[in-house]
Design a protein around this motif. Structure first.
Motif, PDB file in Angstrom:
ATOM      1  N   VAL A   4       0.847  -1.192   0.000  1.00 10.56           N
ATOM      2  CA  VAL A   4       0.000   0.000   0.000  1.00 10.56           C
ATOM      3  C   VAL A   4       0.883   1.243   0.000  1.00 10.56           C
ATOM      4  N   PRO A   5       0.651   2.191  -0.927  1.00  8.09           N
ATOM      5  CA  PRO A   5       1.435   3.434  -0.938  1.00  8.09           C
ATOM      6  C   PRO A   5       1.051   4.341   0.230  1.00  8.09           C
ATOM      7  N   VAL A   6       2.060   4.992   0.808  1.00 10.87           N
ATOM      8  CA  VAL A   6       1.843   5.886   1.945  1.00 10.87           C
ATOM      9  C   VAL A   6       2.305   7.287   1.562  1.00 10.87           C
ATOM     10  N   PHE A   7       1.420   8.270   1.729  1.00 12.50           N
ATOM     11  CA  PHE A   7       1.765   9.673   1.563  1.00 12.50           C
ATOM     12  C   PHE A   7       1.921  10.288   2.947  1.00 12.50           C
ATOM     13  N   VAL A   8       3.009  11.014   3.164  1.00 14.14           N
ATOM     14  CA  VAL A   8       3.247  11.684   4.441  1.00 14.14           C
ATOM     15  C   VAL A   8       3.078  13.183   4.253  1.00 14.14           C
ATOM     16  N   LEU A   9       2.212  13.785   5.066  1.00 15.59           N
ATOM     17  CA  LEU A   9       1.985  15.228   5.019  1.00 15.59           C
ATOM     18  C   LEU A   9       2.724  15.869   6.184  1.00 15.59           C
ATOM     19  N   SER A  10       3.682  16.720   5.853  1.00 11.87           N
ATOM     20  CA  SER A  10       4.548  17.343   6.841  1.00 11.87           C
ATOM     21  C   SER A  10       4.430  18.862   6.743  1.00 11.87           C
ATOM     22  N   GLY A  11       4.955  19.543   7.745  1.00  9.22           N
ATOM     23  CA  GLY A  11       4.937  21.003   7.727  1.00  9.22           C
ATOM     24  C   GLY A  11       4.659  21.549   9.107  1.00  9.22           C
ATOM     25  N   SER A  19      -6.132  20.926   5.574  1.00  8.14           N
ATOM     26  CA  SER A  19      -6.863  21.386   4.383  1.00  8.14           C
ATOM     27  C   SER A  19      -6.443  20.580   3.159  1.00  8.14           C
ATOM     28  N   LEU A  20      -5.140  20.340   3.039  1.00  5.87           N
ATOM     29  CA  LEU A  20      -4.652  19.533   1.924  1.00  5.87           C
ATOM     30  C   LEU A  20      -5.171  18.103   2.036  1.00  5.87           C
ATOM     31  N   LEU A  21      -5.149  17.550   3.239  1.00  2.58           N
ATOM     32  CA  LEU A  21      -5.625  16.179   3.439  1.00  2.58           C
ATOM     33  C   LEU A  21      -7.091  16.053   3.020  1.00  2.58           C
ATOM     34  N   GLU A  22      -7.918  17.024   3.362  1.00  5.65           N
ATOM     35  CA  GLU A  22      -9.319  16.995   2.965  1.00  5.65           C
ATOM     36  C   GLU A  22      -9.443  16.950   1.443  1.00  5.65           C
ATOM     37  N   VAL A 121       6.712  12.321   0.325  1.00  7.15           N
ATOM     38  CA  VAL A 121       6.665  13.228   1.474  1.00  7.15           C
ATOM     39  C   VAL A 121       6.297  14.603   0.935  1.00  7.15           C
ATOM     40  N   ILE A 122       5.193  15.137   1.421  1.00  2.00           N
ATOM     41  CA  ILE A 122       4.714  16.457   0.994  1.00  2.00           C
ATOM     42  C   ILE A 122       4.849  17.401   2.178  1.00  2.00           C
ATOM     43  N   PHE A 187       5.352  24.345  -5.330  1.00  2.95           N
ATOM     44  CA  PHE A 187       4.075  24.908  -5.763  1.00  2.95           C
ATOM     45  C   PHE A 187       3.680  26.030  -4.819  1.00  2.95           C
ATOM     46  N   PHE A 188       3.047  27.051  -5.354  1.00  2.00           N
ATOM     47  CA  PHE A 188       2.504  28.136  -4.543  1.00  2.00           C
ATOM     48  C   PHE A 188       0.992  27.989  -4.513  1.00  2.00           C
ATOM     49  N   SER A 189       0.394  28.191  -3.327  1.00  2.00           N
ATOM     50  CA  SER A 189      -1.041  27.935  -3.215  1.00  2.00           C
ATOM     51  C   SER A 189      -1.697  28.819  -2.170  1.00  2.00           C
ATOM     52  N   THR A 190      -3.015  28.849  -2.225  1.00  2.49           N
ATOM     53  CA  THR A 190      -3.836  29.402  -1.150  1.00  2.49           C
ATOM     54  C   THR A 190      -4.833  28.315  -0.769  1.00  2.49           C
ATOM     55  N   TYR A 191      -5.070  28.178   0.515  1.00  4.46           N
ATOM     56  CA  TYR A 191      -5.981  27.143   1.037  1.00  4.46           C
ATOM     57  C   TYR A 191      -5.592  25.741   0.551  1.00  4.46           C
ATOM     58  N   SER A 192      -4.295  25.526   0.366  1.00  4.61           N
ATOM     59  CA  SER A 192      -3.739  24.216  -0.018  1.00  4.61           C
ATOM     60  C   SER A 192      -4.278  23.711  -1.359  1.00  4.61           C
ATOM     61  N   LYS A 193      -4.621  24.630  -2.248  1.00  7.09           N
ATOM     62  CA  LYS A 193      -5.138  24.225  -3.554  1.00  7.09           C
ATOM     63  C   LYS A 193      -3.994  24.078  -4.556  1.00  7.09           C
TER      64      LYS A 193
END
Length: 323
Positions: A4-11, A19-22, A121-122, A187-193
């Motif tokens: 199973v692939p795993v994405f890690v959200l860091s920061g 917001s990105l996870l949603e 890893v994001i 990437f540059f974003s607002t509200y994790s878009k």
């Protein structure tokens, strides 16, 4: 069984990870991918997990501390629960003061190594505050180091909240990020878009079905996602059935220098099986009760896999001759 692939959200705290996870969960739903989430909160109260209720049916929560060495057993237990429910993708949202390297380490534990792999890893960046971190945390060097590592090991950097900063500040941030991590896309974003196709174009739903006709009948064949990581943090598993020596292993580890973040494994020495832990320049050997097949895992950034396996084969051949 397909891994199973795993994405890690860091920061850091408040950078926009939830917001990105949603958005990621919504994207997975549209792609018919079953998701599982491990939420990591630094306090004893679950705050972000509540907002995800209904967006992913499979959620585990690890509260009261960041994912790190002293939480490893809890991480493994949580991940085992998630894996048992057979998701297509797992997301781990780290607390803001966690180091993504610790997750890569946890995923190579014996109970997980054959079931999951690190896909990406994001790391999200708070555009409004990133340039102030060094002065804000000058009294806490460990925290400064952690925020830097979150940037350095990322496969994808998302500079969020750009609506709160000027164009000139965005350019300064970009220069800082490229200096610390010249390989990652920014990437540059607002509200994790952001365009989420960037994250999913390498993944295919394991439920994709190919219709094959055989003598007038239709049969369904399922395609499975290949177990290939697109993360800069690589883990390489090496097998060794014969006995070896601590000197041989430690000499081998030194060859990969700064690219090697960690190494660990269960190896057979002359008087039994030992757990070997390598962090930075320190190596520790501890007698273990592990009874499975011996192995060694190397975890690092852009490791020379071909060179490592070639050198390891030399060790394997030497061990088999002497045994």
């Amino acid at each position: 069984m397909s891994k199973v692939p795993v994405f890690v959200l860091s920061g850091f705290l408040g950078s926009g990870k939830t917001s990105l996870l949603e958005r990621l969960l919504q994207e997975c739903s549209q792609r018919n991918l079953t998701t599982a989430v491990l939420m990591n909160e630094i306090g004893k109260t679950d705050t972000d997990g509540i907002s995800l209720t209904g967006k992913s049916k499979i959620i585990e929560k690890l509260l009261d501390g960041c994912i790190c060495c002293n939480k490893k057993s809890e991480v493994v237990q949580c991940m085992e629960k998630l894996i048992a429910l057979k998701p297509d993708v797992i997301f781990i949202e780290l607390t803001g003061v966690a180091n993504p390297e610790e997750v890569a380490d946890s995923l190579t534990e014996p109970a997980l190594i054959n079931s999951v792999y690190l896909e990406k890893v994001i790391t999200l960046i708070d555009a409004e505050h990133i340039l102030s971190y060094n002065s804000l945390f000058e009294s806490d060097r460990e925290l400064v180091k952690t925020t830097r590592r979150q940037i350095e090991v990322a496969d994808l950097l998302i500079v969020n909240k750009t609506d709160l900063v000027s164009e000139s500040k965005k350019q300064k941030i970009y220069k800082v990020l490229v200096k610390q991590n010249s390989t990652s896309r920014v990437f540059f974003s607002t509200y994790s878009k952001i365009d989420l196709n960037t994250l999913f174009h390498n993944l295919k739903s394991p439920q994709q079905t190919i219709k094959v006709k055989i003598k007038g009948e239709r049969h369904d064949h399922h395609k499975h996602t290949p177990n290939h990581s697109y993360s800069r943090i690589k883990s390489i598993t090496l097998k060794l059935s014969s006995q070896t020596s601590t000197t041989e292993i430690e000499t081998f580890l030194k060859k990969w220098k700064s690219n090697l973040l960690r190494a660990k494994g269960y190896l057979s020495l002359g008087d039994g099986t030992y757990l070997m832990q390598h962090v930075m320049k320190r190596v520790n050997w501890e007698r273990a009760t592990y009874t499975g097949d011996p192995y060694l895992v190397l975890i690092g950034i852009e490791l020379n896999e071909e060179g490592i396996k070639k050198e390891w084969e030399r060790i394997v051949q030497k061990a088999s001759v002497s045994s």
